[in-house]
Write a protein that holds these residues in place. Structure first.
Motif, PDB file in Angstrom:
ATOM      1  N   PRO A 175     -55.891   5.572  28.132  1.00 44.36           N
ATOM      2  CA  PRO A 175     -56.320   6.312  26.937  1.00 44.36           C
ATOM      3  C   PRO A 175     -57.088   7.572  27.309  1.00 44.36           C
ATOM      4  N   ALA A 176     -57.113   8.513  26.354  1.00 41.66           N
ATOM      5  CA  ALA A 176     -57.825   9.773  26.582  1.00 41.66           C
ATOM      6  C   ALA A 176     -59.336   9.588  26.560  1.00 41.66           C
ATOM      7  N   SER A 177     -59.814   8.530  25.897  1.00 42.94           N
ATOM      8  CA  SER A 177     -61.251   8.263  25.856  1.00 42.94           C
ATOM      9  C   SER A 177     -61.464   6.760  25.861  1.00 42.94           C
ATOM     10  N   VAL A 178     -62.655   6.350  26.287  1.00 41.19           N
ATOM     11  CA  VAL A 178     -63.002   4.929  26.341  1.00 41.19           C
ATOM     12  C   VAL A 178     -64.363   4.738  25.683  1.00 41.19           C
ATOM     13  N   PRO A 179     -64.674   3.526  25.229  1.00 36.65           N
ATOM     14  CA  PRO A 179     -65.983   3.280  24.626  1.00 36.65           C
ATOM     15  C   PRO A 179     -67.126   3.590  25.585  1.00 36.65           C
ATOM     16  N   PHE A 180     -68.197   4.080  25.038  1.00 33.07           N
ATOM     17  CA  PHE A 180     -69.368   4.448  25.847  1.00 33.07           C
ATOM     18  C   PHE A 180     -69.862   3.276  26.678  1.00 33.07           C
ATOM     19  N   GLU A 181     -69.913   2.080  26.086  1.00 32.47           N
ATOM     20  CA  GLU A 181     -70.433   0.927  26.814  1.00 32.47           C
ATOM     21  C   GLU A 181     -69.530   0.539  27.984  1.00 32.47           C
ATOM     22  N   ASP A 182     -68.211   0.804  27.853  1.00 33.65           N
ATOM     23  CA  ASP A 182     -67.300   0.522  28.962  1.00 33.65           C
ATOM     24  C   ASP A 182     -67.521   1.505  30.102  1.00 33.65           C
ATOM     25  N   ALA A 183     -67.778   2.756  29.765  1.00 25.80           N
ATOM     26  CA  ALA A 183     -68.059   3.753  30.795  1.00 25.80           C
ATOM     27  C   ALA A 183     -69.325   3.391  31.572  1.00 25.80           C
ATOM     28  N   VAL A 184     -70.359   2.980  30.836  1.00 23.99           N
ATOM     29  CA  VAL A 184     -71.612   2.570  31.486  1.00 23.99           C
ATOM     30  C   VAL A 184     -71.384   1.332  32.353  1.00 23.99           C
ATOM     31  N   PHE A 185     -70.605   0.398  31.823  1.00 21.30           N
ATOM     32  CA  PHE A 185     -70.290  -0.820  32.575  1.00 21.30           C
ATOM     33  C   PHE A 185     -69.656  -0.469  33.918  1.00 21.30           C
ATOM     34  N   ASN A 186     -68.667   0.418  33.907  1.00 23.03           N
ATOM     35  CA  ASN A 186     -67.990   0.760  35.154  1.00 23.03           C
ATOM     36  C   ASN A 186     -68.875   1.560  36.099  1.00 23.03           C
ATOM     37  N   LEU A 187     -69.763   2.372  35.548  1.00 22.23           N
ATOM     38  CA  LEU A 187     -70.703   3.083  36.412  1.00 22.23           C
ATOM     39  C   LEU A 187     -71.560   2.092  37.191  1.00 22.23           C
TER      40      LEU A 187
ATOM     41  N   ALA B  51     -72.526  -1.115  47.356  1.00 23.27           N
ATOM     42  CA  ALA B  51     -73.462  -2.017  48.030  1.00 23.27           C
ATOM     43  C   ALA B  51     -72.745  -3.265  48.541  1.00 23.27           C
ATOM     44  N   ALA B  52     -71.826  -3.804  47.740  1.00 20.49           N
ATOM     45  CA  ALA B  52     -71.127  -5.025  48.131  1.00 20.49           C
ATOM     46  C   ALA B  52     -70.248  -4.803  49.358  1.00 20.49           C
ATOM     47  N   LEU B  53     -69.551  -3.678  49.401  1.00 18.81           N
ATOM     48  CA  LEU B  53     -68.635  -3.416  50.517  1.00 18.81           C
ATOM     49  C   LEU B  53     -69.352  -3.023  51.799  1.00 18.81           C
ATOM     50  N   THR B  54     -70.519  -2.447  51.676  1.00 16.76           N
ATOM     51  CA  THR B  54     -71.217  -1.965  52.867  1.00 16.76           C
ATOM     52  C   THR B  54     -72.358  -2.857  53.330  1.00 16.76           C
ATOM     53  N   GLN B  55     -72.950  -3.632  52.394  1.00 12.85           N
ATOM     54  CA  GLN B  55     -74.143  -4.400  52.747  1.00 12.85           C
ATOM     55  C   GLN B  55     -74.115  -5.857  52.293  1.00 12.85           C
ATOM     56  N   SER B  56     -73.571  -6.122  51.116  1.00 12.84           N
ATOM     57  CA  SER B  56     -73.723  -7.441  50.498  1.00 12.84           C
ATOM     58  C   SER B  56     -72.390  -7.969  49.973  1.00 12.84           C
ATOM     59  N   PRO B  57     -71.504  -8.445  50.848  1.00 10.11           N
ATOM     60  CA  PRO B  57     -70.190  -8.909  50.411  1.00 10.11           C
ATOM     61  C   PRO B  57     -70.228 -10.044  49.395  1.00 10.11           C
ATOM     62  N   GLU B  58     -71.323 -10.784  49.340  1.00 12.43           N
ATOM     63  CA  GLU B  58     -71.419 -11.875  48.375  1.00 12.43           C
ATOM     64  C   GLU B  58     -71.403 -11.372  46.931  1.00 12.43           C
ATOM     65  N   LEU B  59     -71.573 -10.069  46.730  1.00 14.27           N
ATOM     66  CA  LEU B  59     -71.558  -9.486  45.393  1.00 14.27           C
ATOM     67  C   LEU B  59     -70.191  -8.949  44.979  1.00 14.27           C
ATOM     68  N   LEU B  60     -69.174  -9.144  45.805  1.00 17.28           N
ATOM     69  CA  LEU B  60     -67.881  -8.523  45.552  1.00 17.28           C
ATOM     70  C   LEU B  60     -67.242  -8.955  44.237  1.00 17.28           C
ATOM     71  N   PHE B  61     -67.411 -10.195  43.850  1.00 19.03           N
ATOM     72  CA  PHE B  61     -66.763 -10.642  42.612  1.00 19.03           C
ATOM     73  C   PHE B  61     -67.284  -9.855  41.404  1.00 19.03           C
ATOM     74  N   GLU B  62     -68.584  -9.809  41.223  1.00 18.87           N
ATOM     75  CA  GLU B  62     -69.147  -9.042  40.108  1.00 18.87           C
ATOM     76  C   GLU B  62     -68.875  -7.557  40.260  1.00 18.87           C
ATOM     77  N   ALA B  63     -68.909  -7.084  41.493  1.00 18.32           N
ATOM     78  CA  ALA B  63     -68.780  -5.649  41.739  1.00 18.32           C
ATOM     79  C   ALA B  63     -67.379  -5.113  41.449  1.00 18.32           C
ATOM     80  N   THR B  64     -66.373  -5.979  41.404  1.00 19.40           N
ATOM     81  CA  THR B  64     -64.999  -5.517  41.178  1.00 19.40           C
ATOM     82  C   THR B  64     -64.563  -5.649  39.723  1.00 19.40           C
ATOM     83  N   GLU B  65     -65.487  -5.932  38.816  1.00 16.65           N
ATOM     84  CA  GLU B  65     -65.138  -5.969  37.391  1.00 16.65           C
ATOM     85  C   GLU B  65     -64.820  -4.562  36.886  1.00 16.65           C
TER      86      GLU B  65
END
Length: 317
Positions: free
Chosen positions: A195-207, A215-229
């Protein structure tokens, strides 16, 4: 007709890794180099024209003349630095799947840019910033060409319309697993569903998830599941690859950090330890409607390489 090219007779070997872009939340920004490689030998000749020999992926399908993406990328790079294009002979051994979301077009473009760099050694200077700029001009965006060039995890952006990238080292516990189906999906089709635009809360979520993913890929791999949402692109593109979407959700329901690789339809799982990959492979085998090839790939840390090709001359008997 001979060209009298200054590079005639030079030959180089180029090796370029596959890449996975987006990595879930990092849409058009993050990319990861994988230890799956296309390799080719490029020889400059004094005769006009291009000859391409292909083995592996794409044999009998990709162009074998000057319209071949590697060959046209070489020609573009020569022209970009003001050098005449020589005749070319390319011998390509392709391993990266085409149309699978693993950066095959980026690998071809980077292969051409690297080959030009090697052939022009001592004649024209191609530094890494210029190579990134040329590769981005050819690809249209830097998220795949950056990790193909640099290796590792890359963050890509543009400043004043000039592409930039930063390479980061990936934690040694990160263990990628790639699932490749027997079909492809057009990147253009996948992008058309965005889509040309997305909801504001989704943009913040992805940020937040993109920052966490670094952080997950470089320091804390245990966070990868949450970090890839992700909420910006994968669900919008689901209709173009329903089985991919289903398997990603199945993997995530079992707490695997699974994402669509690039524009799909391949799937990337970022495991926090090697043993998790076997369990993910079993899960996909149990739930897939069609055959998927699982590849336990390491992270590539070197990126694209080029070196002079030494032709072995056998002594006469």
């Amino acid at each position: 007709m001979t060209l009298g090219s200054a590079v005639a007779g030079r030959s180089v070997v180029v090796r370029v890794p596959a890449t996975s872009a987006n990595l879930g939340p990092g849409f058009d920004t993050l990319g990861l180099a994988l230890a799956i490689y296309d390799e080719l030998v490029v020889t400059a000749t004094d005769e006009r024209g291009v000859v391409v020999d292909v083995t592996g992926v794409g044999k009998g399908e990709v162009p074998t003349d000057e319209s071949n993406l590697v060959a046209s990328s070489i020609a573009y790079t020569f022209a970009r630095v003001g050098q005449p294009v020589p005749g070319l002979h390319l011998s390509a051994n392709n391993v990266i799947p085409h149309g699978g979301g693993l950066g095959s077009s980026a690998a071809a473009i980077v292969s051409g840019v690297m080959a030009a760099k090697g052939l022009l050694e001592g004649i024209a200077e191609l530094d890494i910033d210029l190579m990134l700029e040329i590769a981005t001009e050819l690809e249209g965006h830097p998220d795949n060409v950056a990790p193909a060039l640099f290796g590792g995890l890359t963050i890509a952006w543009t400043a004043d319309s000039v592409p930039r990238a930063r390479k980061l080292l990936v934690h040694r516990a990160v263990s990628p697993l790639v699932f490749v189906p027997g079909h492809s999906v057009s990147t253009a089709v996948a992008r058309s569903l965005q889509p040309a635009s997305v909801p504001f809360e989704d943009a913040v979520f992805n940020l937040s998830r993109s920052a966490l993913l670094i952080a997950a890929l470089t320091q804390s791999p245990e966070l990868l599941f949450e970090a890839t949402e992700d909420r910006l692109h994968q669900d919008y593109r689901a209709s173009a690859m329903p089985e991919t979407n289903s398997l990603v959700h199945t993997l995530r329901d079992h707490r695997f950090a699974a994402v669509v690789s690039g524009a799909g339809p391949s799937i990337l799982v970022l495991a926090s330890q090697p043993s998790d990959r076997a369990a993910a492979a079993v899960l996909v085998a149990e739930h897939a409607e069609n055959p998927w090839r699982a590849t336990m790939a390491a992270v590539d840390f070197k990126g694209a390489t080029v070196k002079a090709h030494q032709v072995e001359v056998k002594p006469q008997q």
